[in-house]
Each structure stands twice: as C-alpha cells, then as structure tokens.
Scaffold this motif. Structure first.
Motif, mmCIF file in Angstrom:
data_model
loop_
_atom_site.group_PDB
_atom_site.id
_atom_site.type_symbol
_atom_site.label_atom_id
_atom_site.label_comp_id
_atom_site.label_asym_id
_atom_site.label_seq_id
_atom_site.Cartn_x
_atom_site.Cartn_y
_atom_site.Cartn_z
ATOM 1 N N SER A 10 0.869 -1.174 0.000
ATOM 2 C CA SER A 10 0.000 0.000 0.000
ATOM 3 C C SER A 10 0.903 1.219 0.000
ATOM 4 C CB SER A 10 -0.940 0.022 1.213
ATOM 5 O OG SER A 10 -0.210 0.197 2.400
ATOM 6 N N CYS A 12 0.617 5.331 0.628
ATOM 7 C CA CYS A 12 -0.249 6.413 1.078
ATOM 8 C C CYS A 12 0.594 7.598 1.532
ATOM 9 C CB CYS A 12 -1.178 5.960 2.198
ATOM 10 S SG CYS A 12 -0.357 5.441 3.693
ATOM 11 N N VAL A 19 -4.779 7.483 0.302
ATOM 12 C CA VAL A 19 -4.248 6.194 -0.145
ATOM 13 C C VAL A 19 -4.160 6.276 -1.654
ATOM 14 C CG1 VAL A 19 -4.649 3.722 -0.310
ATOM 15 C CG2 VAL A 19 -5.231 4.933 1.795
ATOM 16 N N THR A 22 -3.310 0.327 -3.312
ATOM 17 C CA THR A 22 -3.213 -0.833 -2.427
ATOM 18 C C THR A 22 -3.650 -2.080 -3.189
ATOM 19 O OG1 THR A 22 -3.775 -1.801 -0.291
ATOM 20 C CG2 THR A 22 -5.514 -0.547 -1.402
ATOM 21 N N ASN A 23 -2.948 -3.162 -2.951
ATOM 22 C CA ASN A 23 -3.347 -4.466 -3.483
ATOM 23 C C ASN A 23 -3.246 -5.501 -2.360
ATOM 24 O OD1 ASN A 23 -0.554 -4.829 -3.309
ATOM 25 N ND2 ASN A 23 -0.440 -6.025 -5.181
ATOM 26 N N GLU A 24 -3.534 -5.064 -1.153
ATOM 27 C CA GLU A 24 -3.373 -5.920 0.027
ATOM 28 C C GLU A 24 -4.407 -7.038 0.107
ATOM 29 O OE1 GLU A 24 -3.266 -2.848 3.046
ATOM 30 O OE2 GLU A 24 -1.103 -3.135 3.207
#
Length: 140
Positions: A10, A12, A19, A22-24
C-alpha cells in the motif's frame, strides 16, 4: 540471475489522508518487480534485494525519493472548449495525449466560463509517502 519479486503493498501519504494504491486484498493480483529494471522507487528496490518470501517491512520516502516535488508549471489553464463537457467539474480526472506514446493525466482544479485549470502533478507530489509491503514470492 535476476530476482523477480511478487509484492502486496500500500502506498499512502505520510499523514494517511490519501491512499494512492493498495493491493493488500487476496483477491487482487500481486505486483511483479524485477530487480534492476527501475520499476519501483530506488530505495524500495534496494530494500527488496535482501528480502525473502514472507518478509514484511515499511519504508517512508521523502518527496524527492517518491513522486517528486510539486511543479507549478504543471498546473495549466486551457480553453474550456478543449475540455469535454462531462469533465467540466472540479476533481475530474482527465487524460491528454501529448503524442501517440505519451498520455498525461491531470485533475481539474477550477472551471470558469472560458477556461479550466488542470493540475498535471502526481497526486502525491511534494508529499512524503509510506509504503507498507510484504514479499509474497521471490524467483531467480
């Protein structure tokens, strides 16, 4: 042999108000980074070179190491007729083709009767950013 990393991360602003990416979530694909290909911030790439699968870390990057400083020359005023009617609202994202291979993105900052102001700076330009990441896999 070149190492290829699969990351979840992520990005931010340091104050966590914005943000950027993000690809969490497990349902999102990982990001593939090949060391030495300049695909990511140099400081993050240097950190990755010593990391193994499953390791997690956080790095704070200053503006010069992330998206650069804001450039007031990247805030331009254009004739309102060059902006499609559906994009004539503050906050709208717009793309302009500089050449067939080069498209620049900006955000509408102001809309007047005759002109519109568009900011082509990166949304996090001038800000320190926090990158939280985990190495999902390493090959090579």
């Amino acid at each position: 042999m070149t190492k290829v990393y699969q990351l979840r991360l992520s990005i931010c602003s340091e104050d966590n108000k914005q943000v950027y990416f993000t690809n969490e979530s497990e349902d999102q694909p990982t990001i593939e980074i090949t060391l030495g290909e300049q695909e990511i911030f140099p400081k993050l790439e240097k950190m990755l070179s010593d990391m193994q699968k499953g390791q997690r870390d956080t790095v704070i990057l200053q503006p010069d190491d992330a998206f650069g400083m804001r450039d007031e020359e990247a805030v331009v005023e254009i004739d309102i007729e060059k902006l499609p009617e559906d994009l004539r609202q503050v906050g709208m994202e717009v793309d302009f083709e500089v050449s067939p291979e080069h498209i620049v993105s900006g955000v509408v900052q102001n809309v007047g009767d005759e002109n519109a102001t568009i900011d082509f700076n990166h949304p996090l330009a001038g800000e320190s950013v926090v990158i939280d990441f985990v190495v999902e896999d390493v090959a090579g």
